[in-house]
Scaffold this active site. Structure first.
Site, PDB file in Angstrom:
ATOM      1  N   GLN A 202       2.544   0.396  -3.130  1.00 61.96           N
ATOM      2  CA  GLN A 202       1.275   0.410  -2.391  1.00 61.96           C
ATOM      3  C   GLN A 202       0.122   0.824  -3.310  1.00 61.96           C
ATOM      4  O   GLN A 202      -1.018   0.438  -3.079  1.00 61.96           O
ATOM      5  CB  GLN A 202       1.351   1.390  -1.210  1.00 61.96           C
ATOM      6  CG  GLN A 202       2.264   0.953  -0.076  1.00 61.96           C
ATOM      7  CD  GLN A 202       3.655   1.535  -0.219  1.00 61.96           C
ATOM      8  OE1 GLN A 202       4.129   1.768  -1.332  1.00 61.96           O
ATOM      9  NE2 GLN A 202       4.334   1.749   0.881  1.00 61.96           N
ATOM     10  N   ASP A 243       1.112  11.157   6.609  1.00 62.68           N
ATOM     11  CA  ASP A 243       1.711  10.469   7.758  1.00 62.68           C
ATOM     12  C   ASP A 243       1.939  11.421   8.908  1.00 62.68           C
ATOM     13  O   ASP A 243       1.939  11.016  10.069  1.00 62.68           O
ATOM     14  CB  ASP A 243       3.027   9.812   7.345  1.00 62.68           C
ATOM     15  CG  ASP A 243       2.731   8.621   6.462  1.00 62.68           C
ATOM     16  OD1 ASP A 243       2.536   8.811   5.252  1.00 62.68           O
ATOM     17  OD2 ASP A 243       2.630   7.513   7.014  1.00 62.68           O
ATOM     18  N   ASN A 253       4.171  12.754   3.536  1.00 60.19           N
ATOM     19  CA  ASN A 253       3.429  11.596   3.031  1.00 60.19           C
ATOM     20  C   ASN A 253       4.362  10.771   2.147  1.00 60.19           C
ATOM     21  O   ASN A 253       5.538  11.116   1.957  1.00 60.19           O
ATOM     22  CB  ASN A 253       2.181  12.069   2.261  1.00 60.19           C
ATOM     23  CG  ASN A 253       1.230  10.925   1.963  1.00 60.19           C
ATOM     24  OD1 ASN A 253       0.923  10.118   2.840  1.00 60.19           O
ATOM     25  ND2 ASN A 253       0.772  10.806   0.732  1.00 60.19           N
TER      26      ASN A 253
HETATM   27  O1  MRU Z   1       5.025   3.290   4.086  1.00 64.74           O
HETATM   28  P1  MRU Z   1       3.532   3.274   4.235  1.00 64.74           P
HETATM   29  O2  MRU Z   1       2.859   2.320   3.306  1.00 64.74           O
HETATM   30  O3  MRU Z   1       3.123   3.078   5.681  1.00 64.74           O
HETATM   31  O4  MRU Z   1       3.102   4.728   3.830  1.00 64.74           O
HETATM   32  C1  MRU Z   1       1.748   5.074   3.848  1.00 64.74           C
HETATM   33  C2  MRU Z   1       1.463   6.417   3.346  1.00 64.74           C
HETATM   34  O5  MRU Z   1       2.344   7.200   3.050  1.00 64.74           O
HETATM   35  C3  MRU Z   1       0.034   6.813   3.303  1.00 64.74           C
HETATM   36  O6  MRU Z   1      -0.212   7.638   2.215  1.00 64.74           O
HETATM   37  C4  MRU Z   1      -0.270   7.574   4.589  1.00 64.74           C
HETATM   38  O7  MRU Z   1       0.062   6.782   5.720  1.00 64.74           O
HETATM   39  C5  MRU Z   1      -1.661   7.976   4.695  1.00 64.74           C
HETATM   40  S1  MRU Z   1      -2.607   6.595   5.155  1.00 64.74           S
HETATM   41  C6  MRU Z   1      -4.164   6.945   5.557  1.00 64.74           C
END
Ligand code: MRU
Length: 350
Positions: A202, A243, A253
């Site tokens: 990501q 999260d 997170n």
């Molecule tokens: O697996 P993902 O891509 O949904 O994980 C996202 C994250 O861990 C982000 O850092 C978190 O959701 C914060 S988003 C504002």
């Protein structure tokens, strides 16, 4: 990679339009900017599960929009039938991803509002208008968080971030990247270091793409270069999203956040978390938070290329927990919580 992708600033990661849900198909970024259009809540559930849409606030709003589709799909003749159809859809949407609390928060908010409706028509109107309002509020909240967070950063700082907590993880603007955007908007010159964020990148696919698109001076590092970057003075501060945050200040997170925070502590670098109050779960204890485990193929290959032997055992947790002692501050729309977190987090809700 297609450098010609242009994202218009009014573009939203997830949007309700003409009784359909429109989303950016994030698994295709940064190579293609593709939009998907859904009219069935099962499609939204599948999009959350397969990371077509991801990031805690974005999946919270997507879940709410999923219930918007569910009320339109329902053939219920009575209010009770409609609420039971909604409950069914809510359970399917809720089962998609376990760690980010925003999904359950968004679904609960819509279910509570639906129960206040007196007729089928009123419930439909309430569900859809509340979900649309949640999307608009998400952007306002991100901007407030940016305003509260910007004073913590100095002119000429280089800020490290992990995963994607940007416009693509929210409806628009972002949480951690919203704070970085607001810092720049306040007249400070900042550079960003984005970690790649294996296994599904990501950081490189989304954060580096999003920041480069917006003209930031952004450098990409492999996750393994966090220690190097910090010990060589390349990083002044860190900001990440979350999260789920529990009342004791433990932050869940993207996997690897704990390593970044530990390394920041080792080098005396302030480590901030930016998240809306909807990410704070005052009920669950840290030890009860479910960490999503994802499929091994994310680790045994990069994209379509296999990079590990056949039949290797894989441990692939999607999230980890950063304890409060590693955190300098939690930036929210209501202010910045600092240690002792149990007290300061509670104050944010008052
Ligand atoms: O697996 P993902 O891509 O949904 O994980 C996202 C994250 O861990 C982000 O850092 C978190 O959701 C914060 S988003 C504002």
């Amino acid at each position: 990679m297609n450098d010609k992708i242009v994202i218009n600033s009014s573009l939203r990661t997830v949007e309700w339009k003409d009784n359909k849900v429109i989303m950016i198909e994030q698994t295709k970024l940064p190579n293609e900017l593709v939009f998907v259009e859904y009219d069935d809540f099962n499609q939204v559930a599948n999009a959350i599960k397969t990371l077509i849409v991801r990031g805690a606030p974005a999946i919270g709003v997507s879940g709410a929009f999923g219930l918007g589709l569910a009320v339109l799909q329902s053939k219920a003749q009575t209010k009770d039938q409609l609420l039971s159809d909604l409950e069914y859809a809510k359970n399917i949407l809720f089962a998609t991803r376990p760690t980010a609390v925003n999904l359950g928060w968004g679904l609960k908010k819509i279910m509570n509002v639906a129960k206040t409706g007196n007729s089928i028509e009123e419930i439909k109107e309430l569900v859809i208008s509340t979900a649309k309002k949640m999307a608009d509020e998400d952007i306002e909240i991100n901007k407030l968080m940016g305003k509260n967070g910007a004073p913590l950063f100095d002119d000429n700082d280089t800020i490290m971030t992990h995963c994607n907590a940007g416009a693509l993880a929210t409806v628009a603007y972002g949480t951690a990247l919203g704070v970085i955007r607001a810092t720049r908007e306040s007249g400070k010159n900042v550079k960003v270091i984005a970690t790649e964020t294996r296994p599904i990148q990501q950081g490189s696919r989304l954060t580096a793409f999003e920041l480069k698109h917006d003209g930031f001076d952004v450098s990409l590092v492999p996750d393994t270069a966090v220690g190097y970057s910090m010990s060589n003075g390349l990083v002044n501060k860190v900001v990440v999203g979350a999260d789920r945050i529990v009342k004791t200040g433990h932050v869940f997170n993207k996997i690897g956040t704990y390593q970044v925070a530990t390394m920041a502590k080792q080098h005396g670098i302030p480590f901030y978390v930016a998240a809306p109050l909807s990410t704070i779960d005052m009920e669950t204890k840290a030890e009860d938070v479910i960490i999503e485990m994802r499929k091994g193929s994310e680790v045994t290959g990069i994209g379509e290329n296999k990079t590990a032997p056949d039949d290797i055992n894989v441990i692939n947790p999607a999230f980890d927990m950063t304890p409060p002692e590693l955190i300098s501050g939690i930036i929210t729309e209501k202010g910045v919580a600092t240690a002792p977190f149990e007290e300061s987090i509670e104050k944010l809700f008052k």
